[in-house]
Write an enzyme that holds these catalytic residues in place. Structure first.
Site, PDB file in Angstrom:
ATOM      1  CB  VAL A 131      -0.894   0.066   1.259  1.00 43.39           C
ATOM      2  CG1 VAL A 131      -1.788   1.305   1.212  1.00 43.39           C
ATOM      3  CG2 VAL A 131      -1.732  -1.188   1.389  1.00 43.39           C
ATOM      4  CE  LYS A 204      -2.002   0.202  -4.124  1.00 45.90           C
ATOM      5  NZ  LYS A 204      -1.689   1.272  -5.109  1.00 45.90           N
TER       6      LYS A 204
END
Lengths: 427, 427
Positions: A131, A204
């Site tokens: 992420v 994410k």
């Protein structure tokens, strides 16, 4: 000190950069880890495609063999996708190797299985690079905000779509033109679906929510809307209100009732810290009980930034192994329900083309009231053929807001619902 | 698991909040640490002043006794200042206790002695809360950006002065009025010297530079200018260029030549990520070789935010002790020279009141050229009595820029140098 041996699975753009950093920074890394860090092997599918600077004698096509080899301590997975990455990671964990991964799709789909295996075999699974690329984000959330309670996470986590929306904002372009330009400059892929349909951002968001709220969240739990329907008119409407259109990953906790995770375009005030995130940059804004508002900003993607995050994780797990320790385990002890999108409280911006008659405003306002939605502001623009109502609501459930919009679509005085967008991020 | 015993030195605003969090979050903390975390004692100067919620039976006035007591594992110092904090921290380290501190003044003045003692006795010294309150910043720099090379750090690290400058920018107020308002609202102290003369920011700059460049830097090495000479005219001049005046801590590395650390007011583009930092918030912008540009933003001060950073460190050192490990040692292996301010490359904004005569612009430009300074932009405003030249230079050494300004002050055609400020942060 016995060296720490690192196996790399995958050697694309990120993998090549990881190799380079491991070789070039070896002294620095040894000082940081407390032992030499050695490359044990590099598994690829196409040995003929291996880039310059990658030691050919270390290259193999036997990924599982490498991932489970006795002399390997740490396995770094930068292949991406679900299989074979999942099997390789599980193989490594079950063989007592610590794992570093950048694989958002896999972690968002099946993180629970992987975290469970890491816990069971007493090894680390770190995934900072999955992420927001280079930004140290996941480890601060896991380790620095321990003991704190996170209420909300708002993120710009996809550089391609932020770049496109930034271009639309800066140049007044339509989506199609902005996408073409992004592709020409390499900010968007030939097939941009994963980015513009927000699959990337949804994965994410799931990872962030799971970490922030200590509860299992998969990509399927995330309400997902991409940017393909964002128009130049939406962007102009935002600008007129001193707002900017961003596509946001929003993770919210409603006490012990549950959590809601969504990705969709939204207007935010231009003065919001997320409003200053330009081009392909990412930023994640966190609202926590004790720490207050925090934001982490940086490059979301790219070979060097992502490799930098992978390296940070390699050092952390290597130090853990040298010390005979392991990092904090992933805990999902909260086991909170996923709340439906309809229950999510948000605000809407609505632009209506209306018949220019006395009483239209009152009728439209009545439609909102009928659904229990309060109006914060209304602006009437134009007249005659060009009469337009621009409405910003107060907070209401998404269900109430969207059924109001549906009613308006078929309302006699409404010629067209020209623009609908959620409004977020009032701080 | 044997409990980890924590001694607290100091119990003011931050200490009280640390106590509250330790007691309220004890289950969470135990889960995170892998062992129960117990408060062993709280040392204060004035037991009668201890706040509600602090267990009276744990309170003592014998700080050194508590810091070196056999049953204590971790000592948390939230007293501040140089002594007795230094002696207490050294006493704790030498007794094999790990230390968590929020003490920027001490770390900036004598960090080397403390880090050396921690190294020698094999224990941790963590100090996240000493810079930028709640923002997880120091540990990401130490642990996530390992293997990366940091070129530059730009920070807004003092909430009081950022609040004042933000008020001046928003309302056009002069410094004295903005300071009074900040004091009235509790953003500035009755004696605001430490903040407005940038002593606080200089200490934090030293700590950041030391961490970023692995080289010893003390507060005395930092070139320091506060905000007391910032005028409403400076702020208006910045606005006219779409810039904003901030007081920035700037830490720069010039390869292996050395490092330069400075704190002073500067104009930055309003679109720079640091330009969106409002009110009493802090933010630190890092430029690193692999990771690229990163920014960390959040509350710089306050009981709860600072306590949140202290708690993050407590958990980290507690986990290290449970695992029989310790964190990365502070290394200052680079031992780079501190470069003089005169050598620092920067840009200047200069506003001159000039005699409105033909040739004044040429003469002024010549003065810059004589010192080897190139001009990026000149604007001539007004005429007659109100003739003004507004000049922005290209990059040059601070020595060349400041001697140019000195020459201009005594120049026949220059009535007054109305405004001088550095310009930074072009990205």
């Amino acid at each position: 000190m016995k060296p720490v041996r690192v196996a790399l699975l995958g050697c694309g753009v990120v993998g090549t950069e990881v190799v380079r950093l491991l070789l070039e920074q070896s002294d620095d890394l040894a000082a940081r880890v407390g032992a030499p860090v050695e490359l044990a092997g590099i598994a690829v599918r196409r040995p003929d495609r291996v880039r310059e600077g990658v030691p050919a004698d270390l290259v193999t096509t036997d990924a599982m063999g490498l991932a489970t080899r006795a002399d390997v301590d740490i396995v770094v997975e930068v292949i991406g996708g679900i299989e074979p990455a999942r099997s390789l990671i599980l193989g490594a964990l079950k063989s007592g190797k610590s794992v570093v991964s950048a694989n958002k799709a896999l972690l968002a789909e099946d993180g629970q299985t992987l975290f469970g295996a890491a816990r069971e075999f007493g090894v680390d699974l770190y995934y900072e690079a999955s992420v927001a690329g280079a930004i140290p984000l996941l480890r601060p959330l896991r380790e620095s905000l321990v003991g704190d309670r996170i209420h909300r996470v708002l993120g710009i986590v996809n550089g391609t779509t932020n770049y496109i929306l930034d271009q639309m904002d800066t140049h007044g372009a339509g989506f199609a033109d902005a996408l073409s330009e992004a592709q020409a400059l390499g900010y968007a892929e030939a097939d941009p679906t994963a980015d513009v349909e927000a699959f990337d951002a949804a994965a994410k968001a799931a990872i962030l929510a799971q970490l922030a709220f200590h509860t299992p969240v998969t990509a399927a739990d995330v309400h997902r809307e991409g940017i393909t329907d964002v128009t130049a008119q939406d962007v102009a409407g935002a600008k007129a209100m001193d707002c900017v259109v961003k596509i946001l990953a929003i993770c919210e906790r409603d006490g012990d009732r549950g959590v809601a995770v969504r990705v969709h375009p939204a207007m935010i005030p231009r003065t919001h810290p997320l409003g200053s995130v330009r081009g392909a940059y990412n930023a994640v804004f966190v609202e926590a009980e004790s720490a207050g508002s925090l934001m982490f900003y940086g490059a979301g993607a790219g070979g060097a930034p992502t490799a930098s995050a992978v390296l940070g994780d390699i050092v952390a797990v290597a130090r853990n192994r040298v010390n005979g320790a392991s990092g904090p385990v992933e805990t999902t002890y909260a086991a909170l329900p996923i709340l439906p999108m309809g229950d999510t409280v948000t605000r809407y911006y609505v632009q209506l083309d209306v018949a220019d008659q006395a009483g239209v405003l009152a009728q439209v306002a009545e439609e909102f009231a009928r659904h229990g939605v309060s109006i914060q502001a209304v602006r009437q623009e134009g007249s005659g053929e060009d009469a337009r109502l621009v409405i910003v609501t107060h907070r209401a459930t998404d269900a109430a807001l969207s059924s109001t919009v549906e009613s308006l679509r078929s309302h006699a005085s409404v010629r067209e619902v020209a623009s609908v967008m959620r409004v977020e991020g009032d701080i």
